[in-house]
Design an enzyme around this catalytic site. Sequence first.
Site, PDB file in Angstrom:
ATOM      1  N   ALA A 123       0.827  -1.388   0.242  1.00 17.10           N
ATOM      2  CA  ALA A 123      -0.086  -0.288  -0.171  1.00 17.10           C
ATOM      3  C   ALA A 123       0.707   1.120  -0.120  1.00 17.10           C
ATOM      4  O   ALA A 123       0.200   2.343  -0.160  1.00 17.10           O
ATOM      5  CB  ALA A 123      -1.183  -0.058   1.015  1.00 17.10           C
TER       6      ALA A 123
ATOM      7  N   GLY B 293       1.491   3.169  -2.169  1.00 14.51           N
ATOM      8  CA  GLY B 293       0.918   4.096  -3.062  1.00 14.51           C
ATOM      9  C   GLY B 293      -0.615   5.255  -2.965  1.00 14.51           C
ATOM     10  O   GLY B 293      -1.010   5.837  -3.269  1.00 14.51           O
TER      11      GLY B 293
ATOM     12  N   THR C 263      -2.695  -3.164  -8.047  1.00  8.90           N
ATOM     13  CA  THR C 263      -2.703  -2.419  -6.652  1.00  8.90           C
ATOM     14  C   THR C 263      -2.164  -1.605  -6.135  1.00  8.90           C
ATOM     15  O   THR C 263      -2.795  -0.066  -6.974  1.00  8.90           O
ATOM     16  CB  THR C 263      -0.889  -3.409  -6.467  1.00  8.90           C
ATOM     17  OG1 THR C 263       0.179  -2.122  -7.500  1.00  8.90           O
ATOM     18  CG2 THR C 263      -0.414  -4.655  -6.700  1.00  8.90           C
ATOM     19  N   CYS C 264      -2.133  -0.854  -4.969  1.00  5.17           N
ATOM     20  CA  CYS C 264      -2.004   0.173  -4.488  1.00  5.17           C
ATOM     21  C   CYS C 264      -0.547   0.608  -3.846  1.00  5.17           C
ATOM     22  O   CYS C 264      -0.329   1.467  -2.782  1.00  5.17           O
ATOM     23  CB  CYS C 264      -2.914   0.852  -3.173  1.00  5.17           C
ATOM     24  SG  CYS C 264      -4.465   0.718  -3.673  1.00  5.17           S
ATOM     25  N   THR C 265       0.239   0.427  -4.799  1.00  2.00           N
ATOM     26  CA  THR C 265       1.649  -0.034  -4.733  1.00  2.00           C
ATOM     27  C   THR C 265       2.318   0.554  -5.328  1.00  2.00           C
ATOM     28  O   THR C 265       2.069   0.366  -6.608  1.00  2.00           O
ATOM     29  CB  THR C 265       2.400  -0.273  -4.307  1.00  2.00           C
ATOM     30  OG1 THR C 265       3.540  -0.198  -3.403  1.00  2.00           O
ATOM     31  CG2 THR C 265       2.396  -1.968  -4.695  1.00  2.00           C
TER      32      THR C 265
END
Length: 116
Positions: free
Chosen positions: A2, A4, A49-51
């Site tokens: 996470a 991002g 993804t959130c990265t």
Amino acid sequence: SALGLRPKLQMDETVQTVQDLRKYAEYQRKFISKAVVLLKTGGIMTYSTCTFHVAENEEMVRHILDEYPCMSLMPIQFGDGDDMIGLPGLPGVGLTDEEQHMVRRFDPSDEKADTM
């Protein structure tokens, strides 16, 4: 990881070392192995993804393509040329030029892709 997520654009107590970051990629591989088994023949899996961590993004896509021959990338139809939203995958981290353009990165520095 996470990394991002805003306002988390920094490491916190769960991510202190490079090894901690690598653990997230290992978790992703485990999740993907289960998801591929559950996917119906001819089904579509979206991986998001959130990265901004390469190991969880481009390198993970490369892992999926190499490890699971039944999986392939599909073109993303979100506009053409200058109207395409997001950025292509990063070069030099395992994906071919064609594959880089079949994945998208939504980076806070990309003013066209309102990431807020």
